[in-house]
Design a protein around this motif. Structure first.
Motif, PDB file in Angstrom:
ATOM      1  N   SER A  43     -44.416  -0.694   4.782  1.00 15.80           N
ATOM      2  CA  SER A  43     -43.795   0.589   4.603  1.00 15.80           C
ATOM      3  C   SER A  43     -42.870   0.763   6.100  1.00 15.80           C
ATOM      4  O   SER A  43     -43.862   0.752   7.098  1.00 15.80           O
ATOM      5  CB  SER A  43     -44.643   1.960   4.236  1.00 15.80           C
ATOM      6  OG  SER A  43     -45.115   1.932   3.144  1.00 15.80           O
ATOM      7  N   SER A  54     -44.521   3.314   9.534  1.00 13.33           N
ATOM      8  CA  SER A  54     -45.722   2.504   9.783  1.00 13.33           C
ATOM      9  C   SER A  54     -46.264   2.647  10.909  1.00 13.33           C
ATOM     10  O   SER A  54     -45.640   1.736  11.453  1.00 13.33           O
ATOM     11  CB  SER A  54     -46.192   1.782   8.136  1.00 13.33           C
ATOM     12  OG  SER A  54     -46.352   0.727   8.730  1.00 13.33           O
ATOM     13  N   LYS A  55     -47.292   2.979  11.440  1.00 14.98           N
ATOM     14  CA  LYS A  55     -48.547   2.303  12.517  1.00 14.98           C
ATOM     15  C   LYS A  55     -49.342   1.691  11.996  1.00 14.98           C
ATOM     16  O   LYS A  55     -50.190   2.459  11.097  1.00 14.98           O
ATOM     17  CB  LYS A  55     -48.563   3.417  13.410  1.00 14.98           C
ATOM     18  CG  LYS A  55     -46.603   3.727  14.465  1.00 14.98           C
ATOM     19  CD  LYS A  55     -46.883   4.659  15.471  1.00 14.98           C
ATOM     20  CE  LYS A  55     -45.591   5.615  15.760  1.00 14.98           C
ATOM     21  NZ  LYS A  55     -46.084   6.757  16.823  1.00 14.98           N
ATOM     22  N   SER A  56     -50.235   0.972  12.712  1.00 13.63           N
ATOM     23  CA  SER A  56     -50.897   0.216  12.596  1.00 13.63           C
ATOM     24  C   SER A  56     -51.948  -0.311  13.419  1.00 13.63           C
ATOM     25  O   SER A  56     -51.350  -0.431  14.618  1.00 13.63           O
ATOM     26  CB  SER A  56     -51.302  -0.587  11.209  1.00 13.63           C
ATOM     27  OG  SER A  56     -49.870  -1.948  11.507  1.00 13.63           O
ATOM     28  N   VAL A  92     -54.447   2.333   9.658  1.00  7.60           N
ATOM     29  CA  VAL A  92     -52.590   2.494   8.513  1.00  7.60           C
ATOM     30  C   VAL A  92     -51.793   3.961   8.537  1.00  7.60           C
ATOM     31  O   VAL A  92     -52.646   4.674   7.983  1.00  7.60           O
ATOM     32  CB  VAL A  92     -52.276   1.158   7.497  1.00  7.60           C
ATOM     33  CG1 VAL A  92     -50.412   1.632   7.115  1.00  7.60           C
ATOM     34  CG2 VAL A  92     -52.845  -0.346   7.720  1.00  7.60           C
ATOM     35  N   LYS A  93     -51.030   3.989   9.611  1.00  6.77           N
ATOM     36  CA  LYS A  93     -50.345   5.453   9.485  1.00  6.77           C
ATOM     37  C   LYS A  93     -49.558   5.344   9.133  1.00  6.77           C
ATOM     38  O   LYS A  93     -48.285   4.949   8.895  1.00  6.77           O
ATOM     39  CB  LYS A  93     -50.483   5.685  11.163  1.00  6.77           C
ATOM     40  CG  LYS A  93     -50.191   7.776  10.571  1.00  6.77           C
ATOM     41  CD  LYS A  93     -50.409   7.842  11.807  1.00  6.77           C
ATOM     42  CE  LYS A  93     -49.775   9.736  12.549  1.00  6.77           C
ATOM     43  NZ  LYS A  93     -50.023  10.046  13.946  1.00  6.77           N
ATOM     44  N   GLN A  94     -49.150   5.749   7.478  1.00  7.78           N
ATOM     45  CA  GLN A  94     -47.933   5.740   7.039  1.00  7.78           C
ATOM     46  C   GLN A  94     -46.705   6.632   8.029  1.00  7.78           C
ATOM     47  O   GLN A  94     -47.068   7.762   8.506  1.00  7.78           O
ATOM     48  CB  GLN A  94     -47.638   6.467   5.862  1.00  7.78           C
ATOM     49  CG  GLN A  94     -48.789   5.338   5.164  1.00  7.78           C
ATOM     50  CD  GLN A  94     -48.329   4.121   5.387  1.00  7.78           C
ATOM     51  OE1 GLN A  94     -46.976   3.058   5.220  1.00  7.78           O
ATOM     52  NE2 GLN A  94     -49.295   3.369   3.943  1.00  7.78           N
ATOM     53  N   ALA A  95     -45.667   6.976   7.829  1.00  9.84           N
ATOM     54  CA  ALA A  95     -44.654   7.697   8.489  1.00  9.84           C
ATOM     55  C   ALA A  95     -44.644   9.115   8.570  1.00  9.84           C
ATOM     56  O   ALA A  95     -45.051   9.694   8.919  1.00  9.84           O
ATOM     57  CB  ALA A  95     -43.125   7.059   8.093  1.00  9.84           C
ATOM     58  N   VAL A 107     -53.282   8.384   6.729  1.00 10.73           N
ATOM     59  CA  VAL A 107     -53.522   7.857   6.955  1.00 10.73           C
ATOM     60  C   VAL A 107     -54.262   6.524   6.525  1.00 10.73           C
ATOM     61  O   VAL A 107     -55.193   7.356   4.771  1.00 10.73           O
ATOM     62  CB  VAL A 107     -54.568   7.812   8.174  1.00 10.73           C
ATOM     63  CG1 VAL A 107     -54.081   8.137   9.408  1.00 10.73           C
ATOM     64  CG2 VAL A 107     -55.243   8.704   8.078  1.00 10.73           C
TER      65      VAL A 107
END
Length: 267
Positions: free
Chosen positions: A172, A175-177, A197-200, A204
Protein backbone atom coordinates in the motif's frame (compact mmCIF):
# COMPACT_ATOMS: atom_id res chain seq x y z
CA UNK A 1 23.82 -35.75 17.54
CA UNK A 2 23.44 -38.25 14.69
CA UNK A 3 20.04 -38.48 13.03
CA UNK A 4 18.22 -41.72 12.19
CA UNK A 5 18.24 -43.39 8.71
CA UNK A 6 16.03 -41.80 6.05
CA UNK A 7 15.66 -41.77 2.28
CA UNK A 8 16.82 -38.73 0.29
CA UNK A 9 15.05 -37.62 -2.88
CA UNK A 10 15.58 -34.56 -5.07
CA UNK A 11 12.69 -32.93 -6.92
CA UNK A 12 13.23 -30.95 -10.12
CA UNK A 13 9.76 -29.38 -10.28
CA UNK A 14 6.86 -28.47 -8.01
CA UNK A 15 4.74 -31.25 -9.55
CA UNK A 16 7.46 -33.83 -8.89
CA UNK A 17 7.91 -32.57 -5.33
CA UNK A 18 4.17 -32.85 -4.62
CA UNK A 19 4.17 -36.40 -5.96
CA UNK A 20 7.06 -37.33 -3.67
CA UNK A 21 5.41 -35.65 -0.67
CA UNK A 22 2.25 -37.67 -1.33
CA UNK A 23 4.36 -40.81 -0.91
CA UNK A 24 5.25 -39.77 2.64
CA UNK A 25 8.23 -37.45 2.19
CA UNK A 26 9.04 -34.20 3.98
CA UNK A 27 10.11 -31.11 2.06
CA UNK A 28 13.69 -29.93 2.59
CA UNK A 29 14.93 -26.56 1.34
CA UNK A 30 17.66 -24.77 3.28
CA UNK A 31 17.45 -27.28 6.12
CA UNK A 32 18.12 -24.81 8.94
CA UNK A 33 14.80 -25.60 10.61
CA UNK A 34 14.15 -29.21 9.64
CA UNK A 35 17.58 -30.83 10.16
CA UNK A 36 18.05 -29.66 13.78
CA UNK A 37 14.55 -30.89 14.66
CA UNK A 38 15.38 -34.27 13.08
CA UNK A 39 18.54 -34.55 15.15
CA UNK A 40 16.44 -34.02 18.27
CA UNK A 41 13.85 -36.57 17.01
CA UNK A 42 11.17 -33.88 17.03
CA UNK A 43 10.65 -34.60 13.33
CA UNK A 44 11.12 -38.12 11.96
CA UNK A 45 10.14 -38.35 8.28
CA UNK A 46 10.89 -41.53 6.36
CA UNK A 47 12.14 -39.51 3.40
CA UNK A 48 13.39 -36.00 2.65
CA UNK A 49 12.33 -34.34 -0.59
CA UNK A 50 14.95 -31.75 -1.57
CA UNK A 51 13.14 -28.79 -3.18
CA UNK A 52 16.08 -26.40 -2.94
CA UNK A 53 16.90 -26.48 -6.66
CA UNK A 54 13.42 -26.00 -8.11
CA UNK A 55 13.49 -22.85 -10.31
CA UNK A 56 9.74 -22.26 -9.82
CA UNK A 57 10.31 -21.56 -6.13
CA UNK A 58 12.81 -18.76 -6.71
CA UNK A 59 12.41 -15.09 -7.51
CA UNK A 60 10.92 -11.86 -6.16
CA UNK A 61 8.61 -9.73 -8.30
CA UNK A 62 5.60 -7.42 -8.35
CA UNK A 63 2.20 -8.60 -9.58
CA UNK A 64 -0.09 -5.59 -9.64
CA UNK A 65 -0.15 -4.21 -6.11
CA UNK A 66 1.26 -7.39 -4.56
CA UNK A 67 4.86 -8.34 -3.84
CA UNK A 68 5.34 -12.00 -4.78
CA UNK A 69 8.19 -13.89 -3.08
CA UNK A 70 9.11 -17.42 -4.13
CA UNK A 71 9.10 -19.82 -1.19
CA UNK A 72 12.66 -20.89 -2.05
CA UNK A 73 14.00 -17.35 -1.66
CA UNK A 74 16.61 -17.23 1.08
CA UNK A 75 16.58 -14.75 3.93
CA UNK A 76 19.60 -13.09 2.31
CA UNK A 77 17.79 -12.84 -1.05
CA UNK A 78 15.00 -10.92 0.64
CA UNK A 79 17.21 -8.78 2.86
CA UNK A 80 19.34 -7.73 -0.13
CA UNK A 81 16.51 -7.25 -2.64
CA UNK A 82 16.20 -3.65 -3.81
CA UNK A 83 12.59 -4.34 -4.81
CA UNK A 84 11.73 -5.52 -1.30
CA UNK A 85 13.50 -2.53 0.23
CA UNK A 86 11.47 -0.16 -1.96
CA UNK A 87 8.08 -1.86 -1.75
CA UNK A 88 8.03 -3.57 1.66
CA UNK A 89 10.96 -2.55 3.83
CA UNK A 90 9.47 -4.53 6.72
CA UNK A 91 10.50 -7.79 5.05
CA UNK A 92 14.03 -6.62 4.26
CA UNK A 93 14.43 -5.38 7.84
CA UNK A 94 13.03 -8.59 9.31
CA UNK A 95 15.12 -10.88 7.09
CA UNK A 96 18.28 -9.03 8.14
CA UNK A 97 17.46 -9.89 11.80
CA UNK A 98 17.50 -13.64 11.18
CA UNK A 99 20.39 -15.74 12.51
CA UNK A 100 23.81 -15.01 11.06
CA UNK A 101 25.16 -14.71 7.48
CA UNK A 102 25.47 -18.49 7.12
CA UNK A 103 21.86 -19.05 8.17
CA UNK A 104 20.57 -16.19 6.01
CA UNK A 105 22.37 -17.54 2.94
CA UNK A 106 20.75 -21.00 3.19
CA UNK A 107 17.50 -20.73 5.13
CA UNK A 108 14.34 -19.92 3.14
CA UNK A 109 11.12 -18.06 3.86
CA UNK A 110 9.03 -21.06 2.81
CA UNK A 111 10.92 -23.43 5.07
CA UNK A 112 10.57 -21.11 8.04
CA UNK A 113 6.82 -20.69 7.54
CA UNK A 114 6.25 -24.42 7.10
CA UNK A 115 8.25 -25.21 10.25
CA UNK A 116 6.24 -22.59 12.19
CA UNK A 117 8.61 -22.19 15.11
CA UNK A 118 6.77 -19.86 17.54
CA UNK A 119 9.99 -17.86 18.01
CA UNK A 120 10.86 -17.51 14.31
CA UNK A 121 10.71 -14.09 12.69
CA UNK A 122 8.80 -14.71 9.43
CA UNK A 123 5.46 -15.67 11.05
CA UNK A 124 5.06 -12.27 12.73
CA UNK A 125 6.15 -10.48 9.56
CA UNK A 126 3.66 -12.20 7.26
CA UNK A 127 0.86 -11.78 9.81
CA UNK A 128 1.39 -8.05 10.21
CA UNK A 129 1.67 -7.61 6.44
CA UNK A 130 -1.58 -9.55 5.87
CA UNK A 131 0.22 -11.88 3.48
CA UNK A 132 -1.24 -14.88 1.71
CA UNK A 133 0.57 -18.24 1.67
CA UNK A 134 0.17 -20.01 -1.68
CA UNK A 135 0.53 -23.80 -1.57
CA UNK A 136 0.34 -26.58 -4.16
CA UNK A 137 -0.83 -30.14 -3.56
CA UNK A 138 -2.31 -33.08 -5.45
CA UNK A 139 -5.56 -31.15 -5.92
CA UNK A 140 -3.85 -28.08 -7.31
CA UNK A 141 -3.10 -24.66 -5.86
CA UNK A 142 -4.79 -22.93 -2.95
CA UNK A 143 -4.22 -19.70 -1.09
CA UNK A 144 -4.21 -19.53 2.71
CA UNK A 145 -4.47 -16.17 4.51
CA UNK A 146 -1.60 -15.84 6.96
CA UNK A 147 -4.15 -15.28 9.75
CA UNK A 148 -5.45 -18.83 9.11
CA UNK A 149 -2.08 -20.47 8.45
CA UNK A 150 -0.61 -20.89 11.96
CA UNK A 151 -2.75 -23.27 13.98
CA UNK A 152 -0.63 -24.06 17.07
CA UNK A 153 2.79 -25.05 18.32
CA UNK A 154 4.81 -25.99 15.20
CA UNK A 155 1.46 -26.53 13.46
CA UNK A 156 0.03 -25.00 10.28
CA UNK A 157 -2.86 -25.39 7.85
CA UNK A 158 -0.39 -26.94 5.36
CA UNK A 159 -1.26 -30.54 4.51
CA UNK A 160 1.47 -33.19 4.49
CA UNK A 161 1.27 -33.53 0.70
CA UNK A 162 1.35 -29.77 0.02
CA UNK A 163 4.29 -27.48 -0.71
CA UNK A 164 4.50 -23.73 -0.10
CA UNK A 165 5.29 -22.16 -3.47
CA UNK A 166 5.04 -18.41 -2.95
CA UNK A 167 4.04 -15.65 -0.56
CA UNK A 168 1.87 -12.81 -1.85
CA UNK A 169 1.95 -9.56 0.11
CA UNK A 170 -0.23 -6.50 -0.54
CA UNK A 171 1.72 -3.28 -0.89
CA UNK A 172 0.00 0.00 0.00
CA UNK A 173 1.27 3.45 -0.92
CA UNK A 174 2.11 5.58 2.09
CA UNK A 175 2.25 2.74 4.59
CA UNK A 176 4.96 2.48 7.24
CA UNK A 177 6.26 -0.67 8.89
CA UNK A 178 8.87 -1.98 11.29
CA UNK A 179 10.07 -5.13 13.04
CA UNK A 180 11.42 -4.78 16.56
CA UNK A 181 13.06 -7.83 18.11
CA UNK A 182 14.61 -8.90 21.40
CA UNK A 183 16.82 -11.81 20.32
CA UNK A 184 18.13 -14.75 22.30
CA UNK A 185 21.88 -14.04 22.00
CA UNK A 186 23.02 -17.50 20.90
CA UNK A 187 20.25 -18.68 18.57
CA UNK A 188 19.05 -15.23 17.42
CA UNK A 189 15.49 -16.49 17.70
CA UNK A 190 13.00 -13.98 19.09
CA UNK A 191 12.28 -13.94 22.79
CA UNK A 192 9.90 -11.27 21.55
CA UNK A 193 9.43 -10.04 18.00
CA UNK A 194 6.89 -7.32 17.18
CA UNK A 195 5.91 -6.44 13.61
CA UNK A 196 3.70 -3.46 12.78
CA UNK A 197 2.26 -2.18 9.52
CA UNK A 198 0.64 1.26 9.65
CA UNK A 199 -1.47 2.22 6.66
CA UNK A 200 -1.67 5.73 5.25
CA UNK A 201 -5.04 6.21 6.99
CA UNK A 202 -3.43 5.42 10.36
CA UNK A 203 -4.86 1.92 10.81
CA UNK A 204 -2.32 -0.54 12.20
CA UNK A 205 -1.84 -4.29 12.26
CA UNK A 206 0.27 -5.79 15.06
CA UNK A 207 1.76 -9.28 15.22
CA UNK A 208 4.06 -11.07 17.65
CA UNK A 209 6.51 -13.96 17.55
CA UNK A 210 8.17 -15.54 20.59
CA UNK A 211 5.39 -14.60 23.00
CA UNK A 212 2.90 -17.46 22.71
CA UNK A 213 3.04 -21.08 21.56
CA UNK A 214 2.06 -19.80 18.10
CA UNK A 215 2.60 -16.45 16.37
CA UNK A 216 -0.47 -14.22 16.49
CA UNK A 217 -2.09 -10.98 15.43
CA UNK A 218 -2.96 -9.06 18.57
CA UNK A 219 -6.48 -8.04 17.60
CA UNK A 220 -7.24 -6.47 21.00
CA UNK A 221 -4.23 -4.17 20.73
CA UNK A 222 -5.16 -3.36 17.13
CA UNK A 223 -8.75 -2.53 18.11
CA UNK A 224 -7.58 -0.19 20.86
CA UNK A 225 -5.01 1.59 18.71
CA UNK A 226 -7.32 1.90 15.70
CA UNK A 227 -10.00 3.49 17.86
CA UNK A 228 -7.57 6.09 19.22
CA UNK A 229 -7.00 4.49 22.61
CA UNK A 230 -3.89 3.27 24.38
CA UNK A 231 -2.63 -0.13 23.23
CA UNK A 232 -3.63 -1.90 26.44
CA UNK A 233 -2.24 -5.27 27.60
CA UNK A 234 -0.35 -7.43 25.11
CA UNK A 235 -1.29 -11.05 24.47
CA UNK A 236 -4.72 -10.98 26.08
CA UNK A 237 -6.25 -14.43 25.79
CA UNK A 238 -3.00 -15.99 24.55
CA UNK A 239 -1.08 -18.83 26.21
CA UNK A 240 2.15 -16.99 27.09
CA UNK A 241 5.35 -19.05 26.90
CA UNK A 242 7.64 -19.49 29.88
CA UNK A 243 11.05 -21.16 29.65
CA UNK A 244 14.61 -20.90 30.93
CA UNK A 245 15.16 -17.77 28.82
CA UNK A 246 12.15 -15.72 29.96
CA UNK A 247 9.26 -16.17 32.37
CA UNK A 248 5.67 -15.49 31.36
CA UNK A 249 5.69 -12.18 33.24
CA UNK A 250 8.97 -11.06 31.67
CA UNK A 251 7.81 -11.99 28.16
CA UNK A 252 4.66 -9.91 28.54
CA UNK A 253 6.77 -7.02 29.80
CA UNK A 254 9.17 -7.34 26.86
CA UNK A 255 6.27 -7.53 24.43
CA UNK A 256 4.86 -4.27 25.79
CA UNK A 257 8.25 -2.57 25.55
CA UNK A 258 8.85 -3.70 21.98
CA UNK A 259 5.31 -2.79 20.96
CA UNK A 260 5.99 0.78 22.13
CA UNK A 261 9.29 0.84 20.23
CA UNK A 262 7.53 -0.36 17.10
CA UNK A 263 4.79 2.25 17.46
CA UNK A 264 7.39 4.99 17.87
CA UNK A 265 9.19 3.75 14.75
CA UNK A 266 6.07 4.13 12.57
CA UNK A 267 4.74 7.29 14.25
Amino acid sequence: MITYPFEYKRASSVAEAVSMLAEGGKALSGGHSLIPSMKLRLNMPDALVDVGRIPELKGISMDGDELVIGAGSTHADIADSQLVKEKLSLFAEGAAHIGDPAVRSRGTIGGSLAHADPSADWPALVLAANATIVVTGPNGERSIPSTDFFTGLFSTALNDDELITKIRVPVSAGSKSTYQKFAQPASRYALVGCAIVKQADGQVSVAFSGVSDAPFRDTDVEKNLNSGQEAGPVGKGQSIMSDNFASEKYRVHLASVYLQRALEAVA
